[in-house]
Design a protein around this motif. Structure first.
Motif, PDB file in Angstrom:
ATOM      1  N   LYS A  83     -88.209 -57.761  11.417  1.00 24.27           N
ATOM      2  CA  LYS A  83     -88.971 -59.001  11.575  1.00 24.27           C
ATOM      3  C   LYS A  83     -90.448 -58.749  11.883  1.00 24.27           C
ATOM      4  CE  LYS A  83     -85.408 -61.975  11.480  1.00 24.27           C
ATOM      5  NZ  LYS A  83     -85.305 -63.090  10.494  1.00 24.27           N
ATOM      6  N   ALA A 121     -89.058 -65.142  19.610  1.00 24.23           N
ATOM      7  CA  ALA A 121     -88.014 -65.927  18.943  1.00 24.23           C
ATOM      8  C   ALA A 121     -86.660 -65.228  18.963  1.00 24.23           C
ATOM      9  CB  ALA A 121     -88.431 -66.211  17.499  1.00 24.23           C
ATOM     10  N   LYS A 173     -92.510 -69.369   9.701  1.00 23.33           N
ATOM     11  CA  LYS A 173     -91.328 -70.190   9.440  1.00 23.33           C
ATOM     12  C   LYS A 173     -91.172 -70.442   7.935  1.00 23.33           C
ATOM     13  CE  LYS A 173     -87.972 -73.156  10.519  1.00 23.33           C
ATOM     14  NZ  LYS A 173     -86.695 -72.763  11.148  1.00 23.33           N
ATOM     15  N   GLY A 176     -89.617 -67.590   6.192  1.00 28.11           N
ATOM     16  CA  GLY A 176     -88.285 -67.195   6.630  1.00 28.11           C
ATOM     17  C   GLY A 176     -88.247 -66.158   7.723  1.00 28.11           C
ATOM     18  N   LEU A 178     -89.099 -66.765  10.980  1.00 30.19           N
ATOM     19  CA  LEU A 178     -88.678 -67.387  12.236  1.00 30.19           C
ATOM     20  C   LEU A 178     -87.466 -68.258  11.990  1.00 30.19           C
ATOM     21  CD1 LEU A 178     -91.931 -68.617  14.049  1.00 30.19           C
ATOM     22  CD2 LEU A 178     -90.684 -66.480  14.376  1.00 30.19           C
ATOM     23  N   GLU A 179     -86.470 -68.137  12.869  1.00 34.76           N
ATOM     24  CA  GLU A 179     -85.304 -69.013  12.825  1.00 34.76           C
ATOM     25  C   GLU A 179     -85.343 -69.929  14.039  1.00 34.76           C
ATOM     26  OE1 GLU A 179     -81.767 -66.698  12.545  1.00 34.76           O
ATOM     27  OE2 GLU A 179     -82.492 -65.512  10.848  1.00 34.76           O
ATOM     28  N   GLY A 180     -84.990 -71.182  13.825  1.00 29.91           N
ATOM     29  CA  GLY A 180     -85.001 -72.131  14.925  1.00 29.91           C
ATOM     30  C   GLY A 180     -86.225 -73.027  14.881  1.00 29.91           C
ATOM     31  N   ASP A 181     -86.341 -73.883  15.879  1.00 32.57           N
ATOM     32  CA  ASP A 181     -87.416 -74.862  15.953  1.00 32.57           C
ATOM     33  C   ASP A 181     -88.724 -74.198  16.368  1.00 32.57           C
ATOM     34  OD1 ASP A 181     -88.286 -77.803  16.122  1.00 32.57           O
ATOM     35  OD2 ASP A 181     -88.812 -77.029  18.104  1.00 32.57           O
TER      36      ASP A 181
END
Length: 305
Positions: A83, A121, A173, A176, A178-181
């Motif tokens: 990441k 994150a 985001k 792809g 970052l995952e989540g809000d």
């Protein structure tokens, strides 16, 4: 050591008049630019302080060290470094160009803002509250300070002015990464940057890293030697923003700075050092703090190279 630190504070106090405080975050702009403090924690648990070493300030980017450690502990190094990269960058710590044009597949390293948002994150917790509590609990353990907490005024100031970080996070985001809000991730990130500490706290973190993950004052092992080595290496190559190379050549100590004026330094198998001086140079590093570390490195032959 005590007399050495006192003399170093006195000889470098003049440099605090140079530079400026980080007024782009309004609460940080209230700092006294002439403050200067230092603490050294040796691996046998001895502590030496001089100047404004007990004055509280916020971790800011020094918290990226903690986020990286927790991300690795929670996910393993393979996932973390899928990441975020491990390479230094010559761009500023909050560069958008660096992320979008040069390295869109992942941020260069965990010590720039985009990389730190990505590691934050990954920290475990079902809710924002659980995530920040995990960060605080770990920080309390590695500092030995049960009173470590978020400075709410600084947090609100960071959140209100953090639009560059929002741009970085939403770009990641969209790719792809970052995952989540996104807003929830940023809320944890702003709070982690707003954790309040003093020179003793950050010197103790440095001493833990210098001691390969073992707390000098208790003998408890909190991270593995491998994680400690990874973190110190990234601090050497990336920890002082786009002045990391110059710092490595001139001082030669693994270190991570923050725009609140702190520098967390770790001398492997010797000591941890915490310095504070909110007057910053144009790279975002403490002017007085760098002068202190340079003099300490020269006097005690601390360079790892």
């Amino acid at each position: 050591m005590q007399n050495l630190l006192k003399g170093i504070i006195e000889s470098n106090k003049i440099y605090t008049k140079e530079g400026t405080v980080a007024s782009y975050i309004p609460e940080l702009g209230k700092a006294n630019k002439e403050d200067l403090g230092v603490c050294v924690v040796t691996l046998d648990g001895k502590e030496f302080m001089a100047g404004d070493a007990e004055k509280n300030f916020t971790m800011q980017s020094m918290s990226k060290v903690i986020a990286l450690i927790l991300a690795i502990l929670d996910n393993g190094k393979k996932l973390v470094f899928s990441k975020v990269g491990m390479e230094p960058t010559g761009d500023s710590f909050n560069s958008i160009t660096s992320l979008e044009v040069k390295h869109p597949e992942r941020p260069f390293n965990p010590m720039i803002n985009a990389g730190a948002i990505a590691t934050t994150a990954l920290i475990s917790g079902e809710t924002d509250e659980e995530k920040i509590e995990n960060i605080l609990s770990f920080t309390r353990k590695i500092t030995g300070n049960k009173f470590i907490a978020v400075n709410e005024e600084v947090y609100r100031s960071e959140k209100a002015t953090g639009n560059r970080n929002r741009a970085l996070a939403y770009f990641m985001k969209s790719n792809g990464l970052l995952e989540g809000d996104v807003e929830s991730i940023l809320d944890v990130y702003f709070k982690q940057c707003s954790i309040e500490c003093n020179c003793r706290d950050i010197a103790r973190i440095g001493a833990m890293l210098a001691n390969d993950g073992v707390l000098p004052w208790s003998g408890e092992k909190v991270i593995s030697r491998e994680v400690s080595r990874i973190v110190k290496t990234i601090m050497v190559t990336c920890g002082m923003y786009d002045a990391s190379g110059e710092f490595a050549v001139g001082i030669g100590i693994p270190a991570k700075s923050g725009v609140g004026g702190g520098i967390l330094a770790s001398v492997p198998r010797r000591m941890g050092i915490g310095v504070y001086g909110p007057s910053l140079d144009n790279k975002g590093n403490s002017i007085g703090g760098i002068k202190i570390l340079k003099e300490l490195s020269d006097e005690l032959d601390l360079s790892i190279f």
